[in-house]
Scaffold this motif. Structure first.
Motif, PDB file in Angstrom:
ATOM      1  N   MET A 402      28.510  30.404  24.499  1.00  0.00           N
ATOM      2  CA  MET A 402      29.706  29.588  24.647  1.00  0.00           C
ATOM      3  C   MET A 402      29.350  28.104  24.538  1.00  0.00           C
ATOM      4  SD  MET A 402      32.149  31.854  25.220  1.00  0.00           S
ATOM      5  CE  MET A 402      33.499  30.994  26.053  1.00  0.00           C
ATOM      6  N   PHE A 403      30.300  27.296  24.090  1.00  0.00           N
ATOM      7  CA  PHE A 403      30.094  25.858  24.001  1.00  0.00           C
ATOM      8  C   PHE A 403      30.287  25.212  25.375  1.00  0.00           C
ATOM      9  CE2 PHE A 403      31.396  26.990  19.652  1.00  0.00           C
ATOM     10  CZ  PHE A 403      30.319  26.469  18.952  1.00  0.00           C
ATOM     11  N   ASN A 404      29.569  24.094  25.591  1.00  0.00           N
ATOM     12  CA  ASN A 404      29.671  23.423  26.888  1.00  0.00           C
ATOM     13  C   ASN A 404      30.028  21.946  26.775  1.00  0.00           C
ATOM     14  OD1 ASN A 404      27.251  22.319  25.964  1.00  0.00           O
ATOM     15  ND2 ASN A 404      26.370  22.225  28.024  1.00  0.00           N
ATOM     16  N   THR A 405      30.377  21.493  25.545  1.00  0.00           N
ATOM     17  CA  THR A 405      30.669  20.073  25.332  1.00  0.00           C
ATOM     18  C   THR A 405      31.833  19.922  24.368  1.00  0.00           C
ATOM     19  OG1 THR A 405      28.351  19.465  25.688  1.00  0.00           O
ATOM     20  CG2 THR A 405      29.715  17.876  24.508  1.00  0.00           C
ATOM     21  N   ILE A 406      32.737  18.987  24.674  1.00  0.00           N
ATOM     22  CA  ILE A 406      33.799  18.625  23.749  1.00  0.00           C
ATOM     23  C   ILE A 406      33.600  17.169  23.355  1.00  0.00           C
ATOM     24  CG2 ILE A 406      35.404  18.124  25.662  1.00  0.00           C
ATOM     25  CD1 ILE A 406      37.685  18.935  23.708  1.00  0.00           C
ATOM     26  N   ILE A 407      33.761  16.875  22.067  1.00  0.00           N
ATOM     27  CA  ILE A 407      33.547  15.525  21.555  1.00  0.00           C
ATOM     28  C   ILE A 407      34.738  15.086  20.717  1.00  0.00           C
ATOM     29  CG2 ILE A 407      31.023  15.714  21.529  1.00  0.00           C
ATOM     30  CD1 ILE A 407      31.182  16.253  18.525  1.00  0.00           C
ATOM     31  N   ARG A 408      34.900  13.770  20.636  1.00  0.00           N
ATOM     32  CA  ARG A 408      35.833  13.163  19.673  1.00  0.00           C
ATOM     33  C   ARG A 408      35.012  12.448  18.634  1.00  0.00           C
ATOM     34  NH1 ARG A 408      38.577   8.063  19.739  1.00  0.00           N
ATOM     35  NH2 ARG A 408      37.926   7.792  21.923  1.00  0.00           N
ATOM     36  N   LEU A 409      35.333  12.701  17.371  1.00  0.00           N
ATOM     37  CA  LEU A 409      34.567  12.185  16.248  1.00  0.00           C
ATOM     38  C   LEU A 409      35.376  11.189  15.436  1.00  0.00           C
ATOM     39  CD1 LEU A 409      32.982  15.436  14.763  1.00  0.00           C
ATOM     40  CD2 LEU A 409      31.682  13.455  15.553  1.00  0.00           C
ATOM     41  N   ASP A 410      34.698  10.165  14.943  1.00  0.00           N
ATOM     42  CA  ASP A 410      35.236   9.303  13.896  1.00  0.00           C
ATOM     43  C   ASP A 410      34.848   9.940  12.567  1.00  0.00           C
ATOM     44  OD1 ASP A 410      35.831   7.389  12.020  1.00  0.00           O
ATOM     45  OD2 ASP A 410      34.357   5.927  12.732  1.00  0.00           O
ATOM     46  N   VAL A 411      35.828  10.441  11.824  1.00  0.00           N
ATOM     47  CA  VAL A 411      35.522  11.050  10.524  1.00  0.00           C
ATOM     48  C   VAL A 411      36.165  10.270   9.384  1.00  0.00           C
ATOM     49  CG1 VAL A 411      35.119  13.379  11.383  1.00  0.00           C
ATOM     50  CG2 VAL A 411      37.449  12.665  10.851  1.00  0.00           C
ATOM     51  N   ALA A 412      36.544   9.017   9.661  1.00  0.00           N
ATOM     52  CA  ALA A 412      37.159   8.194   8.616  1.00  0.00           C
ATOM     53  C   ALA A 412      36.124   7.711   7.616  1.00  0.00           C
ATOM     54  CB  ALA A 412      37.881   7.003   9.235  1.00  0.00           C
ATOM     55  N   GLY A 413      34.880   7.542   8.067  1.00  0.00           N
ATOM     56  CA  GLY A 413      33.839   7.060   7.179  1.00  0.00           C
ATOM     57  C   GLY A 413      33.077   8.196   6.515  1.00  0.00           C
ATOM     58  N   ALA A 414      32.063   7.836   5.757  1.00  0.00           N
ATOM     59  CA  ALA A 414      31.265   8.839   5.059  1.00  0.00           C
ATOM     60  C   ALA A 414      30.410   9.642   6.017  1.00  0.00           C
ATOM     61  CB  ALA A 414      30.385   8.161   4.012  1.00  0.00           C
ATOM     62  N   ALA A 415      30.027   9.062   7.134  1.00  0.00           N
ATOM     63  CA  ALA A 415      29.218   9.758   8.137  1.00  0.00           C
ATOM     64  C   ALA A 415      29.917   9.669   9.479  1.00  0.00           C
ATOM     65  CB  ALA A 415      27.824   9.147   8.217  1.00  0.00           C
ATOM     66  N   GLY A 416      30.163  10.812  10.086  1.00  0.00           N
ATOM     67  CA  GLY A 416      30.901  10.834  11.338  1.00  0.00           C
ATOM     68  C   GLY A 416      30.110  10.254  12.493  1.00  0.00           C
ATOM     69  N   GLN A 417      30.807   9.742  13.480  1.00  0.00           N
ATOM     70  CA  GLN A 417      30.194   9.163  14.668  1.00  0.00           C
ATOM     71  C   GLN A 417      30.895   9.714  15.896  1.00  0.00           C
ATOM     72  OE1 GLN A 417      30.581   4.927  14.885  1.00  0.00           O
ATOM     73  NE2 GLN A 417      29.605   4.756  16.900  1.00  0.00           N
ATOM     74  N   VAL A 418      30.129  10.129  16.913  1.00  0.00           N
ATOM     75  CA  VAL A 418      30.698  10.609  18.159  1.00  0.00           C
ATOM     76  C   VAL A 418      31.235   9.421  18.941  1.00  0.00           C
ATOM     77  CG1 VAL A 418      30.252  11.799  20.330  1.00  0.00           C
ATOM     78  CG2 VAL A 418      29.165  12.611  18.233  1.00  0.00           C
ATOM     79  N   LEU A 419      32.538   9.424  19.209  1.00  0.00           N
ATOM     80  CA  LEU A 419      33.194   8.323  19.911  1.00  0.00           C
ATOM     81  C   LEU A 419      33.300   8.560  21.410  1.00  0.00           C
ATOM     82  CD1 LEU A 419      36.134   7.789  17.387  1.00  0.00           C
ATOM     83  CD2 LEU A 419      34.031   6.436  17.553  1.00  0.00           C
ATOM     84  N   ASP A 420      33.340   9.823  21.809  1.00  0.00           N
ATOM     85  CA  ASP A 420      33.559  10.153  23.210  1.00  0.00           C
ATOM     86  C   ASP A 420      33.108  11.583  23.418  1.00  0.00           C
ATOM     87  OD1 ASP A 420      34.413   9.931  25.836  1.00  0.00           O
ATOM     88  OD2 ASP A 420      36.533  10.251  25.381  1.00  0.00           O
ATOM     89  N   ALA A 421      32.709  11.932  24.630  1.00  0.00           N
ATOM     90  CA  ALA A 421      32.227  13.289  24.889  1.00  0.00           C
ATOM     91  C   ALA A 421      32.349  13.632  26.355  1.00  0.00           C
ATOM     92  CB  ALA A 421      30.773  13.432  24.444  1.00  0.00           C
ATOM     93  N   LEU A 422      32.500  14.914  26.621  1.00  0.00           N
ATOM     94  CA  LEU A 422      32.431  15.466  27.972  1.00  0.00           C
ATOM     95  C   LEU A 422      31.515  16.677  27.913  1.00  0.00           C
ATOM     96  CD1 LEU A 422      33.345  15.653  30.946  1.00  0.00           C
ATOM     97  CD2 LEU A 422      35.221  17.137  30.159  1.00  0.00           C
ATOM     98  N   ALA A 423      30.361  16.573  28.570  1.00  0.00           N
ATOM     99  CA  ALA A 423      29.399  17.667  28.619  1.00  0.00           C
ATOM    100  C   ALA A 423      29.440  18.307  30.003  1.00  0.00           C
ATOM    101  CB  ALA A 423      27.994  17.153  28.306  1.00  0.00           C
ATOM    102  N   LEU A 424      29.504  19.621  30.052  1.00  0.00           N
ATOM    103  CA  LEU A 424      29.534  20.349  31.312  1.00  0.00           C
ATOM    104  C   LEU A 424      28.130  20.799  31.706  1.00  0.00           C
ATOM    105  CD1 LEU A 424      32.751  22.539  30.888  1.00  0.00           C
ATOM    106  CD2 LEU A 424      32.523  20.177  31.677  1.00  0.00           C
ATOM    107  N   PRO A 425      27.886  21.056  32.987  1.00  0.00           N
ATOM    108  CA  PRO A 425      26.552  21.465  33.428  1.00  0.00           C
ATOM    109  C   PRO A 425      26.196  22.880  32.973  1.00  0.00           C
ATOM    110  CG  PRO A 425      27.904  20.649  35.253  1.00  0.00           C
ATOM    111  CD  PRO A 425      28.816  20.854  34.094  1.00  0.00           C
ATOM    112  N   VAL A 426      24.960  23.258  33.200  1.00  0.00           N
ATOM    113  CA  VAL A 426      24.517  24.620  32.933  1.00  0.00           C
ATOM    114  C   VAL A 426      25.383  25.591  33.739  1.00  0.00           C
ATOM    115  CG1 VAL A 426      22.598  26.248  33.211  1.00  0.00           C
ATOM    116  CG2 VAL A 426      22.155  23.912  32.429  1.00  0.00           C
ATOM    117  N   GLY A 427      25.768  26.685  33.105  1.00  0.00           N
ATOM    118  CA  GLY A 427      26.607  27.666  33.777  1.00  0.00           C
ATOM    119  C   GLY A 427      28.092  27.460  33.578  1.00  0.00           C
TER     120      GLY A 427
END
Length: 504
Positions: A402-427
């Motif tokens: 299962m995934f444990n992180t949600i991110i918001r990406l900038d995909v307007a440019g040629a290479a995406g950049q992570v703008l924001d993220a929420l990472a959850l702990p193990v488990g």
């Protein structure tokens, strides 16, 4: 108040095999539940009043064969209702498919291996074998539960009762309809398709258009380069896109009792492009890399020069371990490499191959605001793994992790950049989220998701979280514990309360 309807199999029924598909988070639950008045911790934003529908595979009976997988589980439709009084109601019911009814009558599994009718009991031949377990689809005031191996089932959006197999008033000719539709917010039209449209291992694809009132107005058939798993597709303002990856089916293999899918690492991928209101004879095929695979796509759009850009969660092989095993592909999980990858093509140019670039990290379940479907999306969200996580991911789902992180990406440019993220702990883990738009055009809206937390050996807690889509890192604005065992969902859909009331 909780109401639990027992749907357990008789004591004489087969036991579930102790494989990754039936233990831990994937342990079958088999209960229809109704809970009302669940208390919210925090305050629900005024926009988050409505229902989050979830498709949950959950086998009614233990499978005929021990090598069965999560994706064969009977479909359950789950409704998480967010109320204006800051409470939440929860309900889940089986989709009473023809298959579910046939097995319920005998109290045991009668259908065989995943998408192989040649392994079924002889007396169920000809019965619709779809489990309708992949995506709840809301369009034109109608709720459908879809799985790509058959036609969808209509569901009462309030009671969750099954209304029956749905064929758009008799207009649908294809035997199958995708679980991944695309709805153009500007026109209200729904674009969809069915592959293996006239039977197992067929190359026939049915391309469908449904108008804003729910009427099927167009059905055209064409041939794919080969019979492939086509889990998702995409539209732009002017085109429809049909990606083909080399996870293939063979009728001879099916008749021999084998697997529906194997992945061919030395076979080319393809991208079919046609005018979305055109004729299938106008389809152009662009060649992609060999051996790659993708299940879900963020979006596709045309730029100012007419170039089509198509963003997908691409990997170097099929992501599902059970398909790799059937294919003789022996790769450790960390050897499966992927990224949010952009294929670009000029539909009016001379080039016959895709141009490829990376616009984001590995992950899946990409998400954009509904209003951006088929148009340029400067940003989007997706689930991924925290590279700094000090421990293994929570086991579960068809991929096994299962995934444990949600991110918001900038995909307007040629290479995406992570703008924001929420990472959850193990488990901890996140199921596929949905996006809820804000009343404020300058606000990015809200993310609603189900979060799992392992608290002990085979013990889990589950909750619905509401996140600020523009400030993921701040954690949940509101959350509500769901006091029941939940199985991982596949896909979900958000329906605002106003739309439900209008449909009634």
């Amino acid at each position: 108040m909780a109401t639990i309807a027992g749907t357990d199999a008789p004591a004489t029924a087969r036991q579930f095999p102790q494989t990754s598909h039936f233990v831990g988070l994937n342990q079958p639950v088999g209960q229809e539940i109704s809970l009302t008045g669940l208390k919210v911790e925090g305050t629900l934003p005024p926009e988050v009043v409505g229902s989050f529908y979830r498709a949950v595979p959950d086998p009614h009976f233990a499978p005929k064969f021990d090598d069965d997988n999560v994706l064969s589980g009977d479909g359950m439709i789950s409704r998480v209702s967010f109320n204006a009084d800051n409470t939440v109601d929860y309900a889940i019911r089986y989709v009473r498919t023809a298959r579910w009814i046939a097995e319920d009558e005998k109290g045991r599994a009668r259908f065989g291996r995943y998408r192989n009718p040649f392994t079924d009991d002889a007396d169920v031949a000809g019965i619709d074998r779809t489990v309708a377990n992949t995506t709840p689809v809301w369009h034109a005031g109608r709720l459908l539960m879809a799985k790509e191996d058959g036609r969808p089932y209509a569901i009462d959006p309030i009671t969750l009762e099954t209304r029956g197999s749905y064929d758009f008033g008799g207009r649908l000719k294809s035997k199958t309809v995708t679980a991944h539709v695309r709805i153009d917010a500007a026109t209200g039209e729904m674009f969809l398709y069915g592959y293996e449209a006239d039977g197992e291992a067929s190359t026939k694809i049915a391309y469908l258009i449904v108008d804003k009132n729910g009427n099927l107005t167009s059905e055209q058939w064409f041939d794919a380069p080969y019979c492939a798993m086509m889990h998702d597709f995409a539209i732009t303002e002017n085109y429809a896109l049909f990606p083909i990856y080399p996870t293939t089916c063979s009728l001879e293999r099916l008749k021999a009792g084998g697997d529906h899918w194997v992945h061919e690492m030395e076979t080319d991928s393809w991208l079919g492009v046609m005018p979305r209101y055109g004729d299938v004879s106008q389809m152009r095929w662009f060649k992609g890399p060999k051996g790659v695979s993708a299940y879900h796509f963020m979006n596709a759009f045309e730029d100012a020069n007419g170039i089509i850009h198509f963003d997908q969660c691409l990997s170097n092989t099929n992501a599902f371990p059970f398909i790799r095993e059937a294919s003789g592909i022996h790769m450790a999980p960390w050897e499966v490499q992927g990224a949010l990858t952009r294929w670009s093509v000029d539909p009016k140019g001379d080039a016959s191959e895709v141009t490829q670039s990376v616009v984001g990290p590995p992950g899946d379940f990409p998400l954009i605001p509904a209003r951006m479907q088929g148009r340029p999306n400067p940003y989007g969200w997706m689930l991924t793994m925290d590279p700094q996580m000090k421990g293994p991911p929570l086991a579960g789902g068809p991929v096994g992790a299962m995934f444990n992180t949600i991110i918001r990406l900038d995909v307007a440019g040629a290479a995406g950049q992570v703008l924001d993220a929420l990472a959850l702990p193990v488990g901890w883990s996140l199921n596929e989220p949905v996006h809820v738009p804000s009343h404020d055009p300058d606000h990015l809206g809200y993310i609603v998701t189900i979060v799992d937390h392992q608290t002990g050996e085979n013990q889990f807690e589950h909750a619905a979280w509401v996140l600020d889509a523009g400030a993921l890192h701040k954690g949940p604005l509101a959350k509500v514990a769901i006091p029941a065992r939940l199985r991982p969902q596949v896909h979900g859909w958000w329906v605002p309360q106003s739309a439900l009331e209008a449909a009634e």
